[in-house]
Design a protein around this motif. Structure first.
Motif, mmCIF file in Angstrom:
data_model
loop_
_atom_site.group_PDB
_atom_site.id
_atom_site.type_symbol
_atom_site.label_atom_id
_atom_site.label_comp_id
_atom_site.label_asym_id
_atom_site.label_seq_id
_atom_site.Cartn_x
_atom_site.Cartn_y
_atom_site.Cartn_z
ATOM 1 N N LEU A 73 -29.786 -2.390 -4.238
ATOM 2 C CA LEU A 73 -28.349 -2.234 -4.030
ATOM 3 C C LEU A 73 -27.936 -2.842 -2.695
ATOM 4 O O LEU A 73 -28.655 -2.707 -1.703
ATOM 5 N N HIS B 3 -22.219 -3.190 -4.176
ATOM 6 C CA HIS B 3 -22.372 -2.057 -5.101
ATOM 7 C C HIS B 3 -21.890 -0.738 -4.498
ATOM 8 O O HIS B 3 -21.578 0.198 -5.242
ATOM 9 N N GLN C 276 -27.950 -0.011 -15.178
ATOM 10 C CA GLN C 276 -29.101 -0.885 -15.385
ATOM 11 C C GLN C 276 -30.364 -0.362 -14.706
ATOM 12 O O GLN C 276 -31.467 -0.516 -15.242
ATOM 13 N N ARG C 277 -30.217 0.262 -13.549
ATOM 14 C CA ARG C 277 -31.385 0.614 -12.734
ATOM 15 C C ARG C 277 -31.780 2.085 -12.774
ATOM 16 O O ARG C 277 -32.960 2.407 -12.626
ATOM 17 N N GLU D 258 -24.550 -1.427 -12.009
ATOM 18 C CA GLU D 258 -25.899 -1.427 -11.444
ATOM 19 C C GLU D 258 -26.598 -0.094 -11.679
ATOM 20 O O GLU D 258 -27.801 -0.040 -11.949
#
Length: 326
Positions: free
Chosen positions: A239, A244, A281-282, A278
């Protein structure tokens, strides 16, 4: 591969999707135990023939798990998942120094920790430690598109003395900037409250890692304004501040960022959108299952296997001594 998962329910954050996701890669058997059952953890563990499994995952409360060293030391393929090991390094914490003492007596266990810096410190002690960040349950936490009528908010408890720096910072922000310090029951109430907050203020000061609330808030579409941990923590998460989320390093920078986010709608909207994507996704537990499985099949470190217990404890003794001498 046959995997046995022993975990806690009810649990906050609820990470059952992390274990359910392993079923995509292996034959997984999951058992949930209440806090009351774990008070008699020895009896709980005695129910299982651990030789029937290739890997055994323990996601159980540390205060009860720490009493079961003798049983755990006989489990081949043991992996311990722990989200609170940062308390090892918090001065005044009830568990200061307790995690390393326990882990060093389980040389055959692999330990999965949720802080990059925390993980690295345990590795330096000789623990077979690996990093997997905290996650969130995407089936319960998501952007609902509600009106964000709370400009600046935090959701959670502040009564723990272990996290007193967080409490002091947030109470000051409440007084000076109108931060709303809120509480909500897990589930629908918590999701709806996060969806009303425009900027979620995080103050994980002195912890060395980011708590799950950060990723939960991002997933629900909040702009995240968080205290910077540094030392590679952000890079390990993937990040970037200004893309983000926004990271502050002190009171002056925090004040500047609050003013920016309250006046620059374009910036806050861009951060919220990129942060949400994000996070999904993470840090979605379902997405993290593959990373966890890779840790289950990773070969053991031969260097750690060659290191005897007394060598590890001796190294830990000198390390602690050096820290106290600084």
């Amino acid at each position: 591969m046959r995997i046995l998962v022993l975990t806690t329910a009810p649990r906050q954050p609820d990470n059952h999707l992390l274990w359910e996701g392993l079923r995509e890669f292996a034959d997984v058997e999951i058992h949930y135990f209440s806090k009351q059952e774990q008070k008699s953890l020895g009896a709980v563990l005695s129910r299982f023939d651990f030789s029937l499994y290739d890997r055994v995952i323990c996601d159980l409360l540390f205060r009860y798990l720490v009493r079961q060293r003798r049983v755990l030391s006989r489990i081949s393929g043991l992996l311990i998942y722990e989200e609170d090991a940062c308390q090892e390094f918090i001065e005044g914490s009830k568990w200061e120094g307790a995690f390393s003492t326990f882990y060093l007596k389980l040389p055959n266990a692999r330990i999965v920790l949720t802080g990059f810096q925390v993980c690295r410190k345990f590795q330096e002690m000789g623990v077979d430690a690996h990093f997997l960040p905290k996650g969130f349950d995407s089936s319960k936490l998501y952007n609902m598109g509600l009106e964000r009528d709370i400009p600046l908010g935090f959701v959670g408890r502040l009564d723990s003395d272990t996290y007193k720096q967080r409490r002091e910072f947030l109470q000051r922000a409440e007084k000076e900037f109108g931060l709303q310090i809120l509480r909500a029951e897990p589930g629908d109430e918590y999701r709806k409250l996060l969806n009303r907050i425009k900027v979620f203020v995080s103050a994980d000061i002195g912890l060395g890692e980011y708590m799950a609330k950060n990723f939960e808030a991002m997933a629900c579409g909040c702009v995240l304004l968080a205290f910077k941990q540094g030392c590679g923590e952000e890079e390990a998460l993937g990040l970037e501040s200004g893309i983000h989320w926004l990271l502050y390093e002190g009171q002056e920078q925090f004040e500047l960022f609050v003013e920016m986010l309250m006046t620059d709608t374009g910036l806050s909207d861009a951060l919220a959108c990129a942060g949400q994507m994000e996070a999904k996704q993470r840090f979605d537990y379902s997405a993290q299952s593959q990373s966890l499985f890779s840790l289950l099949v990773l070969p053991s470190d031969p260097a750690l296997k060659r290191m005897s217990l007394w060598q590890r404890l001796l190294g830990l003794k000198f390390q602690i001594g050096g820290q106290h001498g600084n």
